[in-house]
Scaffold this active site. Sequence first.
Site, PDB file in Angstrom:
ATOM      1  CG  ASP A 123      -1.712  -1.044   1.490  1.00  0.00           C
ATOM      2  OD1 ASP A 123      -2.111  -1.649   0.500  1.00  0.00           O
ATOM      3  OD2 ASP A 123      -2.008  -1.328   2.670  1.00  0.00           O
TER       4      ASP A 123
HETATM    5  N1  URA Z   1      -0.994  -5.706   4.308  1.00  0.00           N
HETATM    6  C1  URA Z   1      -1.421  -4.442   4.233  1.00  0.00           C
HETATM    7  O1  URA Z   1      -2.377  -4.064   4.900  1.00  0.00           O
HETATM    8  N2  URA Z   1      -0.778  -3.597   3.418  1.00  0.00           N
HETATM    9  C2  URA Z   1       0.278  -3.954   2.673  1.00  0.00           C
HETATM   10  O2  URA Z   1       0.817  -3.136   1.935  1.00  0.00           O
HETATM   11  C3  URA Z   1       0.721  -5.276   2.767  1.00  0.00           C
HETATM   12  C4  URA Z   1       0.066  -6.135   3.595  1.00  0.00           C
END
Ligand code: URA
Length: 293
Positions: free
Chosen positions: A136
């Site tokens: 993310d």
């Molecule tokens: N879990 C999440 O919430 N975000 C990520 O980027 C990777 C795993």
Amino acid sequence: MRRPDDVRLRRAAGPGLRPKPALSLARALSKLGVCSRREAERWIAAGRVEVNGAVERSSGRWIDPARDRLVVDGRRVEDRTTRVVLALHKPEGVVTTRVDPGGRPTVYDALGDVGRLAPADAPAQPGWVFPVGRLDRDTSGLLILTNDHRLGERLTSPEHHVPKTYHARVRGLPDAEALRALREGLPLDDGKATRPARVRVLGTPRPRPGAPADPGSTWLEIVLTEGRNRQVRRMGAAVGHEVVELVRVRIGRLGLGDLAPGEWRELGPEEVERLVARPPGHCAYDGSLPWRP
Ligand code: URA
């Protein structure tokens, strides 16, 4: 980089000719490390791809990458047999995509020209690479980019159970019941339960110099063998402990090491092995402390 099941044998055109390996244009672009197959289909439909000097709009056209001349956006695509695997410390605030319509910084900005240029244009550089899975925008940590789709599939397919280790700072102090739910698996907002995960409490954050102590949050180590969208954040929300900071510190047995945010390096064959090697008991935990910038 080619698997027998990706390759169809085309019938010889006449007596005395040997069958030639061929694959669809979209699959060829993905196998050659240009982009994902889906992205290739879009690029082909948009007229960005030429085969032997003519624009080709059919993703299903059979081609022989060893003989046919492929060009994307005016750049020659060549069959790189050299596998390239990069480890990037993705900083927060950067999106895991090639081009962001909103103009936000992407992981390719962190790589500079590396990963964007066709090998023919930049022979000294690793060529086109794609991110394996995504982090993310607000998550930092280890992101692998490669031109090897088989490696990409191996690292992301749930059947291979490659563990991804996260350090998550969550609001509050999860109690035994919350930890048990995180470990055993719990339904997320789409109703589908998570797989069992390794979860342990690492401690409360060290106060930053000059900042007041923060008694209201806890660092957890969470080891997942699946990669659902925003999974760690959704798991935190499901047990009432919002994730406020998230770092991926390890994939398989390969750790982030001393890569600073925004830095990247090319991995050697032994390190690639560590990425895919399954640790005993499928657990990536090696007792290290939470990683901190
Ligand atoms: N879990 C999440 O919430 N975000 C990520 O980027 C990777 C795993």
